[in-house]
Design a protein around this motif. Structure first.
Motif, PDB file in Angstrom:
ATOM      1  N   SER A   1      -6.001  20.069  -0.086  1.00 12.48           N
ATOM      2  CA  SER A   1      -5.688  21.648   0.150  1.00 12.48           C
ATOM      3  C   SER A   1      -6.416  21.913   1.511  1.00 12.48           C
TER       4      SER A   1
ATOM      5  N   ILE B   1      -9.818  18.117  -4.639  1.00 16.84           N
ATOM      6  CA  ILE B   1      -9.036  19.044  -4.431  1.00 16.84           C
ATOM      7  C   ILE B   1      -8.916  19.442  -2.867  1.00 16.84           C
TER       8      ILE B   1
ATOM      9  N   LEU C   1      -4.373  15.087  -9.131  1.00 15.97           N
ATOM     10  CA  LEU C   1      -4.276  16.191  -8.370  1.00 15.97           C
ATOM     11  C   LEU C   1      -3.106  16.405  -7.624  1.00 15.97           C
TER      12      LEU C   1
ATOM     13  N   CYS D   1     -14.074  18.609  -7.141  1.00 17.59           N
ATOM     14  CA  CYS D   1     -13.906  19.446  -5.932  1.00 17.59           C
ATOM     15  C   CYS D   1     -13.731  18.821  -4.834  1.00 17.59           C
TER      16      CYS D   1
ATOM     17  N   VAL E   1      -2.584  24.412  -7.570  1.00 17.53           N
ATOM     18  CA  VAL E   1      -3.316  23.180  -7.549  1.00 17.53           C
ATOM     19  C   VAL E   1      -3.025  22.835  -8.977  1.00 17.53           C
TER      20      VAL E   1
ATOM     21  N   LEU F   1      -5.589  27.362 -10.241  1.00 22.18           N
ATOM     22  CA  LEU F   1      -5.738  25.904 -10.644  1.00 22.18           C
ATOM     23  C   LEU F   1      -5.048  25.881 -12.241  1.00 22.18           C
TER      24      LEU F   1
ATOM     25  N   ILE G   1      -4.499  19.889 -11.832  1.00 22.80           N
ATOM     26  CA  ILE G   1      -5.324  18.966 -12.115  1.00 22.80           C
ATOM     27  C   ILE G   1      -5.158  18.368 -13.561  1.00 22.80           C
TER      28      ILE G   1
END
Length: 460
Positions: A212, A208, A75, A205, A64, A224, A66
């Motif tokens: 996901s 994300i 993201l 969060c 992921v 990450l 960021i």
């Protein structure tokens, strides 16, 4: 763009101008002038492209990314080194239906303003102080921001911001948080500061999870990769909250998107809409659609100086169940010989539908849009590995100590200079690693090492 190209020629720069696209490719200045809609989300796309390259070098299939800047966090998710693409974005209330890297943007960045609502609840963002007046600690504004909270937590060094080129005013941060948050609530200064950071991390969060967990991915299998000016400040906290594998902080994270632009290939995308049931379209019809797009691609790539043997082609199709109002992108081949091959694409669509939504239907499956891409490789930058020495000491990189706020209290922590940390260095938290335009806190019970590409790798 025309003015830029004329200026380039007038001062004798021999290289041609290329413009980054939101699909992760680049195109000529002339093409960008004609197809400017393809550039609208191009900046964040550069960072994702750099992340794909780095993930492959590290063998990290699932990542992921960021990218935290001053106003927002961008993201994206890489699954088996591949990023998803979308043709359904929105800009200023208008649909943008051209291929682009699928990213999720939230209003959470270093300049996001903390504020109190009528019920004495504290919020962070989406309003931003921007570059000017900026966070209170910049000396021009009076609004408390995420950057002000990071400064009070010790994560930003007031004497070493931008390598010491800019001084931060801690007293203004204290005044802003005290007057705008503490005086309107029952919170003391430390509670307000930590609350701002917890809130902005919760927002991140949530973002994300949208790309996901809500799409069927298990974050325990993902690392990450954090970049942008503020990415590394929040990375370890996000990793811990989301129970992810590790954090990867690349070299010069504030410039990582620009590095991605240097890694980009020339790319042109084409689309033809033809709503056809899989059971009814013939291989001849299917092949004719792609032959038409390939002919256009060869013409455009020839203008860039590429012959067919030096071009990479790829194809996808937007497919849906009959009667649905949304499509899913399915990787396909641009030439088929039999109807059985078309049925295999229908099965692939069902597999993607099951992973995304958790179920399949017995309804007919329909082709909606046929998409075709052409790539031309450009000589550019490469990430070069350095030999790593196992368990290399980081003593030479120690700058001193200062208190950092972890887990509800200030903890005496070691400060390291990233420029002096060689591949193979390992450090144990609590600590912080500083560089020209970023800082990376390492909480207690976490460790960080420098890998052969000089990334900071944070694990428990």
């Amino acid at each position: 763009i025309q003015h830029l190209d004329q200026k380039r020629q007038s001062i004798g720069v021999p290289a041609n101008v290329h413009i980054m696209q939101s699909n992760g490719g680049i195109m000529s200045a002339d093409a960008a002038g004609e197809r400017s809609v393809h550039t609208v989300f191009s900046g964040p796309a550069g960072g994702v492209l750099a992340a794909i390259n780095m993930a492959k070098l590290l063998g990290e299939e699932n990542v992921v990314t960021i990218d935290i800047g001053g106003t927002s966090s961008d993201l994206a998710l890489l699954n088996q080194y591949e990023v998803a693409f979308t043709t359904n974005a929105e800009l200023g209330g208008f649909p943008v239906q051209v291929p682009m890297i699928e990213m999720h943007t939230i209003g959470a960045g270093g300049g996001s303003i903390a504020w109190v609502d009528a019920g004495n609840g504290v919020h962070v963002g989406p309003q931003s102080a921007g570059a000017f007046p900026g966070p209170a600690c910049y000396g021009n504004g009076d609004q408390p921001t995420v950057s002000d909270a990071n400064l009070l937590a010790g994560y930003l060094n007031p004497d070493n911001f931008l390598g010491g080129e800019m001084k931060l005013d801690k007293s203004r941060s204290i005044q802003a948080i005290q007057s705008k948050i503490c005086d309107k609530t029952s919170l003391n200064l430390d509670e307000a500061m930590s609350g701002i950071l917890r809130l902005v991390n919760a927002n991140m969060c949530g973002g994300i999870n949208v790309i996901s967990t809500q799409k069927g991915y298990d974050l325990r299998e993902f690392s990450l990769m954090a970049f942008g000016g503020g990415g590394s400040l929040h990375a370890a906290a996000l990793m811990e909250e989301l129970n992810m594998k590790s954090v990867i902080v690349p070299v010069s994270p504030g410039n990582f998107s620009a590095i991605g632009c240097q890694l980009a290939k020339v790319r042109y995308d084409y689309v033809r809409t033809a709503v056809k049931l899989v059971d009814e379209i013939t291989p001849q019809e299917f092949n004719h659609i792609y032959e038409d797009m390939k002919a256009q691609a060869l013409q455009d790539m020839a203008a860039e100086g590429y012959q067919e043997g030096n071009i990479i082609f790829s194809a996808t199709a937007d497919m849906r169940y009959a009667g649905q109002f949304w499509e899913l992108s399915v990787p396909i081949q641009s030439h088929v010989e039999t109807a059985e091959e078309l049925q295999a694409y229908a099965k692939a669509f069902c597999d993607i539908h099951t992973r995304t939504y958790g179920y399949t239907l017995e309804d007919d499956i329909t082709f909606v849009n046929f998409r075709f891409s052409a790539f031309g490789v450009v000589d550019g930058m490469e990430f070069v590995p350095a030999p790593a020495i196992q368990d290399q000491s980081a003593d030479a990189a120690v700058k001193g100590k200062r208190p950092l706020y972890f887990n509800g209290a200030y903890v005496d922590s070691t400060v390291y200079d990233r420029e002096k940390m060689a591949p193979g260095c390992m450090i144990i938290g609590p600590a912080i690693i500083e560089e020209y335009a970023a800082s990376t806190p390492i909480p207690p019970k976490f460790k960080a090492r420098i890998d052969q590409y000089r990334n900071i790798i944070i694990t428990r």
